[in-house]
Design an enzyme around this catalytic site. Structure first.
Site, PDB file in Angstrom:
ATOM      1  N   LYS A  76     -44.877 -38.760  22.936  1.00 42.63           N
ATOM      2  CA  LYS A  76     -45.606 -37.729  22.191  1.00 42.63           C
ATOM      3  C   LYS A  76     -44.712 -37.298  21.026  1.00 42.63           C
ATOM      4  CE  LYS A  76     -47.847 -33.220  22.990  1.00 42.63           C
ATOM      5  NZ  LYS A  76     -48.220 -32.230  24.033  1.00 42.63           N
ATOM      6  N   SER A 151     -53.056 -30.958  24.328  1.00 44.36           N
ATOM      7  CA  SER A 151     -52.561 -31.386  23.044  1.00 44.36           C
ATOM      8  C   SER A 151     -52.022 -32.811  23.038  1.00 44.36           C
ATOM      9  CB  SER A 151     -51.444 -30.448  22.580  1.00 44.36           C
ATOM     10  OG  SER A 151     -50.351 -30.515  23.481  1.00 44.36           O
ATOM     11  N   SER A 175     -51.729 -29.455  28.781  1.00 39.38           N
ATOM     12  CA  SER A 175     -51.787 -30.575  27.838  1.00 39.38           C
ATOM     13  C   SER A 175     -51.438 -31.954  28.388  1.00 39.38           C
ATOM     14  CB  SER A 175     -50.913 -30.288  26.630  1.00 39.38           C
ATOM     15  OG  SER A 175     -51.544 -29.349  25.820  1.00 39.38           O
TER      16      SER A 175
HETATM   17  N1  GLN Z   1     -54.671 -25.556  25.341  1.00 42.19           N
HETATM   18  C1  GLN Z   1     -53.481 -24.805  25.549  1.00 42.19           C
HETATM   19  C2  GLN Z   1     -53.035 -24.197  24.248  1.00 42.19           C
HETATM   20  O1  GLN Z   1     -53.645 -24.444  23.269  1.00 42.19           O
HETATM   21  C3  GLN Z   1     -52.404 -25.646  26.158  1.00 42.19           C
HETATM   22  C4  GLN Z   1     -51.718 -26.543  25.198  1.00 42.19           C
HETATM   23  C5  GLN Z   1     -50.528 -27.238  25.815  1.00 42.19           C
HETATM   24  O2  GLN Z   1     -50.425 -27.357  27.040  1.00 42.19           O
HETATM   25  N2  GLN Z   1     -49.606 -27.662  24.972  1.00 42.19           N
HETATM   26  O3  GLN Z   1     -52.101 -23.472  24.192  1.00 42.19           O
END
Ligand code: GLN
EC number: 6.3.5.7
Length: 483
Positions: A76, A151, A175
């Protein structure tokens, strides 16, 4: 060749059926051919990959072995990679070449893994759809009109489309697990502190945790083995021995106590997902598990608490992007304030700016007690709920998401609608617990995930339950058409 799992690749390499170099070339060609449909990569690292593959082949020829030796993966794009762009999905870091490798990157490279590239992601890991990336949205290989989740949407789409067998990802509020659910993968968010955060660009430091995304629990065990462990460069890294995750995969589930929280089956859950979750419960009962209804009474407060704490930490973490030391700098600043304002205004996208504002507000004098402190108290209540539940059960089971992957753009005008989709995943981050999502069936041709949560450091238990489930179901073997 591209259909092989990490475990199959390890066997094939050990049996000299193919070399890492051959496999790497096949996958790089496949990415070049198919990724334009998905946009799952921000950078391809062909030269590095071929160099690492040749080195791994040479190490094998010298008698070395190891499940990751010569295994192709991707990172990532928030794991720092020395000399390679590490963008975090943001224009702010489009020109940033990390001066060092993240611990996770260094550990996997030392184990012989081959880095094919850096995967697309929501800007600064903020999002649940991978639509906030400065490099454009990622498409879900199961239906190109739908989001892959976020994400870590790039890692998920690439693995689901068989562009590579596994990838690293991070989970601040879901995410890893949510994109795994949306793309029919197995994804594991480890216990907070199990995997080093050093060199992982911070979103919300008390919640962020790196982990594996792959097709099977067996592969997650292999990748996690290479990622986990104490790191003195990360002050929240925990100095606990790393167990052999592959060794416990075949433990029997006889007598395993699974808790199913009654709050999980409330109005917001798609009834078709509820049915698939019930089917997975029956499957685990057949394997000897005992089901018990439990309660997590403070779950309803978790989303508001998370969306105060995460932006608060983000507003602090992202203050380092000031246009002075690294990252985007505006043209011809008039003075220092103008430099800060315009560099940040141009470098950050709208979702990141929204979170910085919310976070700075929640932390400001007069509001700190009302918002931030209250959110921290809720965080403790959420943790206490889990501690009470785990005094009665070994594992907690439920849906990973209330709905399957939505259409691209469907939630863009309403950020809160997207935040509500995190209802099942964020509690594990607030409490620091490990969680896993695995394939449980399909709704309208779109994958659905079942989530398992366990007490601290019980990643092995999660992988064991998921592996036994996968030996008796075939959801995880389904491949999206066209890939
Ligand atoms: N959807 C959550 C956020 O927008 C989690 C994102 C993540 O785990 N990086 O913060």
């Amino acid at each position: 060749m591209h259909q092989m799992t990490l475990a199959e690749i390890a066997r094939g390499l050990a049996d000299k059926k193919f070399s890492s170099e051959e496999l790497t070339k096949v996958l790089l060609a496949r990415i070049t051919q198919l990724d334009p449909q998905l946009n799952s990569f921000i950078s391809l690292t062909e030269e590095l990959a071929l160099e690492q593959a040749k080195a791994a082949d040479a190490r094998r020829a010298n008698g070395e072995s190891g499940a990751l030796l010569g295994a192709p993966i991707a990172h990532k794009d928030l794991f720092c990679t020395q000399g390679i762009r590490t963008s975090c999905g943001s224009k702010m870091l489009d020109n940033f070449k990390a001066p060092y490798d993240a611990t996770v990157v260094a550990k996997l490279a030392a184990a012989g893994a081959v880095t094919l590239g850096k995967t697309n992601m929501d800007e600064f890991a903020m999002g649940s759809a991978n639509e906030s990336s400065w490099y454009g949205a990622v498409k879900n290989p199961w239906n190109l009109e739908h989001v892959p989740g976020g994400s870590s949407g790039g890692s998920a789409a690439a693995v689901a489309a068989r562009l590579l067998p596994a990838a690293t990802a991070t989970d601040t509020g879901g995410s890893i697990r949510q994109p795994a659910a949306f793309t029919n993968l197995t994804g594991l968010k480890p216990t907070y502190g199990r995997v080093s955060r050093w060199g992982m660009i911070a979103y919300a430091s008390s919640l962020d945790q790196g982990g594996p995304l792959a097709r099977t629990a067996e592969d997650c065990a292999i990748l996690l083995q290479g990622m986990a462990g104490f790191d003195q460069n990360d002050s929240t890294s925990i100095d606990e021995p790393v167990p052999d995750y592959s060794a416990s995969l075949n433990t029997s589930l006889q007598g395993l106590r699974i808790g199913v929280p009654k709050e999980y089956f409330s109005a917001g859950l798609d009834p078709r997902i509820a049915e698939l979750i019930q089917n997975s419960i029956k499957e685990l009962q057949k394997l000897g598990a005992v089901i018990k209804e439990i309660s997590l009474p403070n779950m309803q407060h978790a989303i508001p608490a998370y969306y105060v704490i995460a932006p608060a930490e983000a507003s602090s973490n992202l203050s380092r992007f000031d246009g002075v030391r690294f990252g985007h700098r505006c043209e011809n600043p008039e003075n220092l304030i103008d430099l800060y304002k315009r560099s940040r205004g141009e470098g950050f996208g709208p979702e990141v700016q929204r979170r910085i504002m919310v976070g700075a507000y929640a932390l400001s004098a007069g509001y700190y007690d009302a918002y931030y402190l209250k959110a921290q108290k809720i965080r403790r209540l959420v943790k206490n709920d889990f501690m009470a539940a785990f005094s009665e059960v070994d594992i907690i089971l439920g849906p990973t998401t209330p709905n399957p992957a939505w259409k691209l753009g469907a939630k863009n005008s309403d950020p809160v609608a997207a935040y509500l989709e995190d209802v099942y995943t964020i509690t594990a981050n607030l409490a620091g617990l490990p969680g896993l999502s695995m394939p449980a069936g399909f709704v309208d041709g779109l994958p659905v995930g079942v989530q398992l949560l366990a007490p601290y450091f019980q990643e092995g238990r999660l992988l064991n339950v998921a592996h036994q489930y996968q030996l008796n179901t075939d959801w995880h073997t389904r491949t999206p058409t066209g890939f």
